[in-house]
Design an enzyme around this catalytic site. Structure first.
Site, PDB file in Angstrom:
ATOM      1  N   ASP A   1      23.371 -33.959  -7.289  1.00 58.16           N
ATOM      2  CA  ASP A   1      22.637 -34.102  -8.545  1.00 58.16           C
ATOM      3  C   ASP A   1      21.621 -32.980  -8.714  1.00 58.16           C
ATOM      4  O   ASP A   1      21.408 -32.477  -9.823  1.00 58.16           O
ATOM      5  CB  ASP A   1      21.930 -35.459  -8.585  1.00 58.16           C
ATOM      6  CG  ASP A   1      21.330 -35.771  -9.953  1.00 58.16           C
ATOM      7  OD1 ASP A   1      22.058 -35.649 -10.961  1.00 58.16           O
ATOM      8  OD2 ASP A   1      20.144 -36.118 -10.019  1.00 58.16           O
TER       9      ASP A   1
ATOM     10  N   GLU B   1       0.523 -36.007 -10.684  1.00 55.85           N
ATOM     11  CA  GLU B   1       0.822 -35.001 -11.700  1.00 55.85           C
ATOM     12  C   GLU B   1      -0.412 -34.104 -11.848  1.00 55.85           C
ATOM     13  O   GLU B   1      -1.543 -34.568 -11.689  1.00 55.85           O
ATOM     14  CB  GLU B   1       1.111 -35.669 -13.053  1.00 55.85           C
ATOM     15  CG  GLU B   1       2.308 -36.602 -13.062  1.00 55.85           C
ATOM     16  CD  GLU B   1       3.606 -35.860 -13.285  1.00 55.85           C
ATOM     17  OE1 GLU B   1       3.577 -34.622 -13.302  1.00 55.85           O
ATOM     18  OE2 GLU B   1       4.642 -36.526 -13.434  1.00 55.85           O
TER      19      GLU B   1
END
Length: 311
Positions: free
Chosen positions: A253, A228
């Site tokens: 999805d 991250e």
């Protein structure tokens, strides 16, 4: 009215359109190829309309991101209607190319087209490659590519494209985004399949878009270390990601994620590769400050082009 003609008059973002086309190819391959060729002619017409619209002034009281989005959808619908009612002749050429390339009932791919980004013709191809053209908080989403997992060392980008191409076509119908843009993003997130997320027992999760499992996700998950970016600095953390039963589920999805969040409105229907990448980053799809640049390079790069055009 015949069924193939009815199919061309549906909303361009109708999620059932891809399934209908697959059924048509399965039950009547010749009619299915004809229908697919008309859709690709519609894509060419849409690129022409987009070029004309881009040449018009956009400043004004009524100009906004939302108005541009609906204009783009309207142009796509108009292009499909024109291709259905007054074809320019491209559909016949595309149909003959698809007919030669069709194998069994596999989803057909378009003939090679000219890249609007480079103004140079593509090599003879089984798949077309249209033009290539501040981060906000995001819903639970993919982030930077997960850690490497051992895979077959002989795996090549072409092998990855072969596995995901039919599902990218379906997702392209649902999102209005060219299939090769979606393949490029899945390649960035999964390292061309070499860093696909794996469960604890080594089974594949098929999550090639790095979509995280947030509180709203009730399906299976896989927990791994990932990177991250906080204030532009990379940090290694453990996070849960969604797991699927197939690539088809993963691409569906992903299309649902883009279509269900207003923040991705500028991504839906995007036909320019650079703007597609930038719109994803502006919407908060990834925290990596270089995400858009990396994705744009893959979309316009020779690796993707060669993988798509491989015989």
């Amino acid at each position: 009215m015949k069924a193939p003609e009815l199919a061309t008059q549906r909303l361009v973002l109708d999620p059932a359109a891809a399934g209908d086309l697959r059924n048509r190819l399965r039950t009547d391959p010749q009619a299915g190829v004809r229908q697919a060729a008309r859709q690709f002619e519609g894509m060419l017409l849409h690129l022409m309309l987009k070029s004309m619209r881009d040449a018009m002034p956009t400043s004004g009281v009524l100009d906004s991101e939302q108005s541009r989005f609906f204009s783009a959808i309207g142009d796509q619908q108009l292009a499909q209607e024109l291709a259905s009612q007054a074809p320019l002749g491209f559909a016949g050429l595309i149909e003959r190319q698809l007919a030669r390339q069709q194998v069994g009932v596999a989803a057909p791919a378009p003939a090679a087209l000219t890249s609007a980004s480079s103004a140079q013709p593509l090599p003879p191809a089984r798949r077309s490659l249209p033009s290539v053209g501040a981060v906000q908080p995001a819903p639970p989403r993919p982030d930077t590519a997960p850690p490497a997992v051992p895979v077959d060392s002989a795996q090549r980008p072409r092998d990855f494209v072969d596995r995901v191409w039919p599902h990218a076509l379906e997702a392209a119908t649902r999102t209005g985004v060219p299939a090769h843009f979606l393949i490029a993003q899945s390649a960035l997130e999964s390292g061309w399949g070499k860093r696909e997320l794996r469960t604890a027992d080594g089974s594949p999760s098929f999550n090639v878009f790095g979509i995280k499992a947030g509180r709203g996700w009730s399906g299976p998950t896989v927990e791994v270390q990932t990177t991250e970016f906080v204030d532009g600095m990379p940090q290694t953390v453990r996070a849960k990601f969604r797991a699927y039963g197939s690539y088809a589920e993963a691409f569906r999805d992903y299309a649902q994620l883009l279509g269900s969040h207003p923040r991705y409105a500028a991504v839906i229907g995007q036909q320019d590769g650079v703007q597609f990448a930038r719109s994803l980053q502006r919407a908060g799809y990834a925290t990596d400050p270089m995400y858009a640049d990396k994705l744009a390079r893959i979309i316009g790069g020779s690796t993707l082009r060669q993988a798509l055009s491989a015989a």
